[in-house]
Design a protein around this motif. Sequence first.
Motif, mmCIF file in Angstrom:
data_model
loop_
_atom_site.group_PDB
_atom_site.id
_atom_site.type_symbol
_atom_site.label_atom_id
_atom_site.label_comp_id
_atom_site.label_asym_id
_atom_site.label_seq_id
_atom_site.Cartn_x
_atom_site.Cartn_y
_atom_site.Cartn_z
ATOM 1 N N MET A 31 0.775 -1.230 0.000
ATOM 2 C CA MET A 31 0.000 0.000 0.000
ATOM 3 C C MET A 31 0.812 1.290 0.000
ATOM 4 O O MET A 31 0.240 2.372 0.043
ATOM 5 C CB MET A 31 -0.954 -0.001 1.194
ATOM 6 N N CYS B 160 -5.133 6.268 2.297
ATOM 7 C CA CYS B 160 -4.995 5.800 0.917
ATOM 8 C C CYS B 160 -5.498 6.901 -0.001
ATOM 9 O O CYS B 160 -6.675 7.271 0.067
ATOM 10 C CB CYS B 160 -5.779 4.509 0.691
ATOM 11 N N PRO C 77 -4.275 -0.342 -5.445
ATOM 12 C CA PRO C 77 -4.425 -0.867 -4.078
ATOM 13 C C PRO C 77 -5.167 -2.206 -4.023
ATOM 14 O O PRO C 77 -6.172 -2.353 -3.333
ATOM 15 C CB PRO C 77 -5.228 0.234 -3.391
#
Length: 481
Positions: free
Chosen positions: A281, A327, A389
């Motif tokens: 990530m 994210c 992702p």
Amino acid sequence: MSLNSATLPRELVIGAHPIERTRESIDVLNPSTGALIATVPDGTVEDGLDAVGAAADALPAWRATSPRERAEILRRCWELMTDRAEHIAELISTENGKTLADSRAETAYAAEFFRWYSEEAVRAVGQLSTSPNGANRILVEYEPIGVAVLVTPWNFPAAMATRKIAPALAAGCTVVLKPATETPLTSLLIAQICREAGVPDGVINVVTTSRAGQVVSAMLHDSRVRALSFTGSTEVGRTLLRESSDSILKTAMELGGNAPFLILEDADIDEAVTGLMIAKMRNGGQACTAANRIYVHRSIINDVAGLLGQRMGTLRVGAGTNERSECGPLINDKAVDKVEQLVDAAVADGASVLTGGQRPISRGSFYSPTVLVGVDPQSAIVREEIFGPVASLIAFDTDDEAVAAANSTDLGLAAYVYSGNLQRALSVASRLEAGMVAVNRGLVSDPAAPFGGVKQSGLGREGAHEGLLEFMEAKYIATNW
């Protein structure tokens, strides 16, 4: 935080002054919102050749400077980048979209190349020996190769620039940097910082352009250019290698990856998933070293999937510049489309979505953190670099099976192994066809380590002492005394 776009450098850097050489421009957009950040000139072939000329003119004086003088300037570059780290990180998050936490980490990593190569600049030591037949002495010294063209990608706009600029300058070379059109502002800011640190005019030149093929090709066919350092896709790398062959250029190529992440049955599951989150990530999966294929021993795959799904499913998705985001977005909508297609194809091939698997309802180029289980090893999402992702889990039964699966690709940049037995982990690592292997850790990059791949993941190395030698040539002198 509020980035003042009016103060950002946005002109070509050619020779003595940052100057705007073209009427056409490139829009730099914020992938979190789609909003316009700034415009930069769309450089032409003429601009590229003028930059080569400026680098060639600056080369004699720069290569004549003492290693210590170059080292002190590079040290000052590190100090200035460190002083302005928060501003640089905010700019990266704005034009690239990665979270502030990732941008801060990248900025520190990028600055460290200046410090590392300030120390390496004085260590380009040669060799002295007697020839085996005693007829003469063998004197070997290392010289700067000359003008180097540097081509960098958008995913690490600061680190990919400094990882090339720092060793080139330490070696005594001058450079022309062609940054990605998506993230040119960070490169322009770094060039400005280098000038403030004392890098002479013409030593670093920056040409922003949407005509990358034409402009880079013209520069590579200019007889004043002697080296190319490229980071990007394997497909573009092949093209540039063909272009470079016409002039027999020295090339360093850091190309695509398809990193396997192996979790053996004796691994600490919590530690393995923690490392996997880092490897998968960082920058939302948009890294050439990102864990792409996660091979988990069948006896623990349900436990790994459950913990990974929980952690991925609770990540806060949001704008890169939002302090709470964990994210950020992908670089653009085209990248989201690719990830979406790969996930949909994997599901059609029999995979199940444990979490994510869709675009969140929001502005910007976002895709939800996703975990897939039961992935067909022949699915496109396993064979291709995801750059998003998405974690794809595949079960294995033996170490031999896992190693064979990990090596079943033409790419070999990075790999990861988790095991509770260090001897076993190192044995597996030695059998993996990759230029870099991380054992029981999710991060492999370090300025003091040689970064690069095998097979179609590239040629040469960046970082460490090897990165300095990529910009130097050995000269042998036969002599007697």
